[in-house]
Design a protein around this motif. Structure first.
Motif, short mmCIF file in Angstrom:
data_model
loop_
_atom_site.label_atom_id
_atom_site.label_comp_id
_atom_site.label_asym_id
_atom_site.label_seq_id
_atom_site.Cartn_x
_atom_site.Cartn_y
_atom_site.Cartn_z
N ARG A 311 8.33 -26.57 -35.83
CA ARG A 311 6.94 -26.72 -36.29
C ARG A 311 6.78 -26.23 -37.72
O ARG A 311 6.01 -26.79 -38.50
N GLU A 312 7.51 -25.18 -38.07
CA GLU A 312 7.46 -24.73 -39.47
C GLU A 312 8.05 -25.78 -40.41
O GLU A 312 7.56 -25.97 -41.52
N GLU A 313 9.08 -26.46 -39.94
CA GLU A 313 9.66 -27.53 -40.76
C GLU A 313 8.69 -28.71 -40.93
O GLU A 313 8.60 -29.29 -42.01
N PHE A 314 7.99 -29.06 -39.85
CA PHE A 314 6.99 -30.13 -39.98
C PHE A 314 5.90 -29.72 -40.96
O PHE A 314 5.47 -30.52 -41.79
N GLU A 315 5.47 -28.47 -40.89
CA GLU A 315 4.42 -28.00 -41.79
C GLU A 315 4.91 -27.97 -43.24
O GLU A 315 4.21 -28.38 -44.16
N ARG A 316 6.14 -27.47 -43.40
CA ARG A 316 6.72 -27.44 -44.74
C ARG A 316 6.73 -28.86 -45.33
O ARG A 316 6.29 -29.09 -46.45
N ALA A 317 7.21 -29.81 -44.52
CA ALA A 317 7.33 -31.19 -45.00
C ALA A 317 5.95 -31.78 -45.30
O ALA A 317 5.76 -32.44 -46.33
N ALA A 318 4.99 -31.52 -44.42
CA ALA A 318 3.64 -32.06 -44.65
C ALA A 318 3.06 -31.49 -45.93
O ALA A 318 2.44 -32.19 -46.73
N ASP A 319 3.26 -30.20 -46.15
CA ASP A 319 2.72 -29.56 -47.35
C ASP A 319 3.41 -30.07 -48.61
O ASP A 319 2.77 -30.26 -49.64
N ILE A 320 4.71 -30.29 -48.52
CA ILE A 320 5.42 -30.86 -49.67
C ILE A 320 4.87 -32.25 -49.99
O ILE A 320 4.60 -32.58 -51.14
N MET A 321 4.68 -33.06 -48.95
CA MET A 321 4.15 -34.42 -49.17
C MET A 321 2.76 -34.36 -49.79
O MET A 321 2.36 -35.23 -50.54
N GLN A 322 2.02 -33.30 -49.46
CA GLN A 322 0.66 -33.18 -49.97
C GLN A 322 0.59 -32.66 -51.41
O GLN A 322 -0.15 -33.17 -52.23
N TYR A 323 1.40 -31.63 -51.69
CA TYR A 323 1.19 -30.89 -52.95
C TYR A 323 2.35 -30.90 -53.92
O TYR A 323 2.16 -30.64 -55.10
N ASP A 324 3.57 -31.08 -53.46
CA ASP A 324 4.71 -30.87 -54.35
C ASP A 324 4.80 -31.96 -55.42
O ASP A 324 4.61 -33.13 -55.13
N PRO A 325 5.12 -31.58 -56.65
CA PRO A 325 5.24 -32.59 -57.70
C PRO A 325 6.42 -33.55 -57.48
O PRO A 325 6.40 -34.66 -57.96
N ASN A 326 7.43 -33.09 -56.73
CA ASN A 326 8.61 -33.94 -56.56
C ASN A 326 9.10 -33.96 -55.11
O ASN A 326 10.21 -33.51 -54.82
N PRO A 327 8.30 -34.52 -54.20
CA PRO A 327 8.63 -34.46 -52.77
C PRO A 327 9.98 -35.07 -52.41
O PRO A 327 10.65 -34.59 -51.50
N CYS A 328 10.40 -36.12 -53.14
CA CYS A 328 11.64 -36.80 -52.75
C CYS A 328 12.87 -35.93 -52.94
O CYS A 328 13.92 -36.21 -52.38
N VAL A 329 12.76 -34.87 -53.74
CA VAL A 329 13.86 -33.93 -53.88
C VAL A 329 13.64 -32.76 -52.93
O VAL A 329 14.48 -32.40 -52.11
N LYS A 330 12.45 -32.17 -53.02
CA LYS A 330 12.14 -30.95 -52.29
C LYS A 330 12.28 -31.11 -50.76
O LYS A 330 12.82 -30.24 -50.07
N LEU A 331 11.84 -32.25 -50.27
CA LEU A 331 11.87 -32.50 -48.83
C LEU A 331 13.27 -32.34 -48.24
O LEU A 331 13.44 -31.84 -47.14
N PHE A 332 14.28 -32.77 -49.00
CA PHE A 332 15.65 -32.83 -48.47
C PHE A 332 16.52 -31.68 -48.94
O PHE A 332 17.74 -31.72 -48.78
N GLU A 333 15.92 -30.66 -49.54
CA GLU A 333 16.71 -29.52 -50.00
C GLU A 333 17.39 -28.85 -48.82
O GLU A 333 16.76 -28.60 -47.80
N PRO A 334 18.69 -28.55 -48.93
CA PRO A 334 19.38 -27.90 -47.82
C PRO A 334 18.69 -26.58 -47.46
O PRO A 334 18.14 -25.92 -48.33
N TYR A 335 18.68 -26.25 -46.17
CA TYR A 335 17.98 -25.04 -45.72
C TYR A 335 18.81 -23.81 -46.00
O TYR A 335 20.01 -23.89 -46.19
#
Ligand code: ATP
Ligand code: MG
Length: 335
Positions: A311-335
């Motif tokens: 659930r934290e990963e879903f929230e992280r991803a949703a927030d990146i899609m909402q606010y991050d300037p570069n979601p296509c990189v940030k979304l797939f960053e290794p954990y």
């Protein structure tokens, strides 16, 4: 968390379509990989039919369901009627047959949850797992492949979600997170729920394909080329759908009461399925009904610790899609 439900999608979301599609394209396996897989299958068929002339081999899983990324291992099912032979003896015999033909690392894993023979073909470099009589997996592979033909956005979305899940370490059933199969079902369900719908519910339509496997009746409408361009009235783009997918699992899904069901094309209640409490190891903390084995919850591997991670990963991803300037990189960053 409820207050976030009012959130609306960022205005520049569609700038992400091109980079997301580029990621999707980069994951598609090249044609020569398919050729090599066929080559290996033909070799295995030849070897198996010498011992068991009536046996059949089927490719299932990501190499056959159209959700396979480049360099996937292949999953093969040996369909065999050997009434007098134990499954483990069939596997041992199979391993013997394959060992004698130059295949490498042949191993029979007879005690695994799904017992298999593993091997590597030095000619094509492909690894493969062979299981026995797991025909439900062959049929659910066909269902997924048929759904993929209806609207191109399903394959695009599922590739991106699988890539995200692998990058973030949440595609590992032995660590309590979800299988690729579960993620694809989540994508199909999500596209069935869009308004207008992007995918129909094939199991609720007139039956054109029907088989009985292990006492389970598997029936649905499989003439998908007759559906025309089913999702055309829905104009949502891939970026909007990726955002919507994560947003749904972060902030909208009712984990306490709901089961997602591709079979019915809707949400059903946990109470209706009697999935409200822990039974043995099945906790039902996120519920994904298998389309054919309906007593089977694909979320059953998820435990108290891993549901939090998911659930934290879903929230992280949703927030990146909402606010991050570069979601296509940030979304797939290794954990
Ligand atoms: P990957 O690209 O990660 O290998 P995959 O599609 O091969 O993805 P797996 O999770 O390896 O996915 O599963 C292989 C196949 O086995 C699935 O496509 C499905 O047909 C079947 N399968 C996997 N898990 C289950 C399950 N829990 N119940 C029923 N069938 C399953
Ligand atoms: Mg696989």
């Amino acid at each position: 968390r409820i207050y976030k439900r009012q959130m609306i999608c960022r205005r520049d979301i569609d700038n992400l379509n091109v980079p997301f599609l580029a990621i999707y394209e980069s994951l598609i396996p090249p044609e020569e990989e398919k050729v090599k897989q066929k080559q290996l299958l033909a070799l295995l068929e030849k070897l198996v039919s010498k011992e068991w002339p009536k046996a059949r081999l089927y490719i299932y899983g990501s190499c056959a369901n159209s959700f396979g990324v480049s360099k996937s291992d292949i999953d093969i099912c040996l369909a065999i009627e050997e009434a007098n032979m134990e499954k483990s003896d069939i596997l041992m015999k199979l391993a013997d047959i394959l060992q004698s033909d130059n295949l490498q690392n042949v191993q029979a894993l007879t005690r695994a949850r799904v017992p298999i023979v593993k091997l590597m073909d030095p000619v094509t470099g492909i690894s493969c797992d062979i299981c026995i009589n797991n025909l439900l997996a062959v049929v659910n592979t066909k269902l997924l492949r048929d759904y993929a033909q209806i609207d191109a956005r399903l394959r695009q979305l599922a590739f991106i979600i699988k890539h995200w899940a692998k990058s973030r370490g949440v595609n590992e059933t032995y660590h309590g997170t979800l299988s690729s199969y579960a993620y694809v079902l989540m994508c199909i369900h999500f596209l069935q729920q869009r308004r207008p719908a992007i995918l129909p519910c094939l199991q609720e339509m007139g039956t054109t394909y029907s088989v009985n496997v292990d006492d389970v009746k598997c029936a649905y409408f499989d003439q998908v080329n007759r559906l025309g361009d089913f999702g055309r009235r829905n104009k949502e783009t891939i970026a909007q759908l990726v955002w919507g997918f994560f947003y749904y699992w972060a902030y909208c899904h009712d984990y306490a009461n709901s089961v997602i069901s591709v079979r019915t094309g809707s949400i059903i209640s946990k109470r209706e399925k009697d999935w409200t409490r822990r039974v043995g190891n099945d906790r039902h903390l996120i519920c994904i009904e298998d389309p054919f084995e309906i007593s089977h919850d694909l979320g059953r591997v998820v435990d108290k610790r891993s549901i939090k991670i998911l659930r934290e990963e879903f929230e992280r991803a949703a927030d990146i899609m909402q606010y991050d300037p570069n979601p296509c990189v940030k979304l797939f960053e290794p954990y």
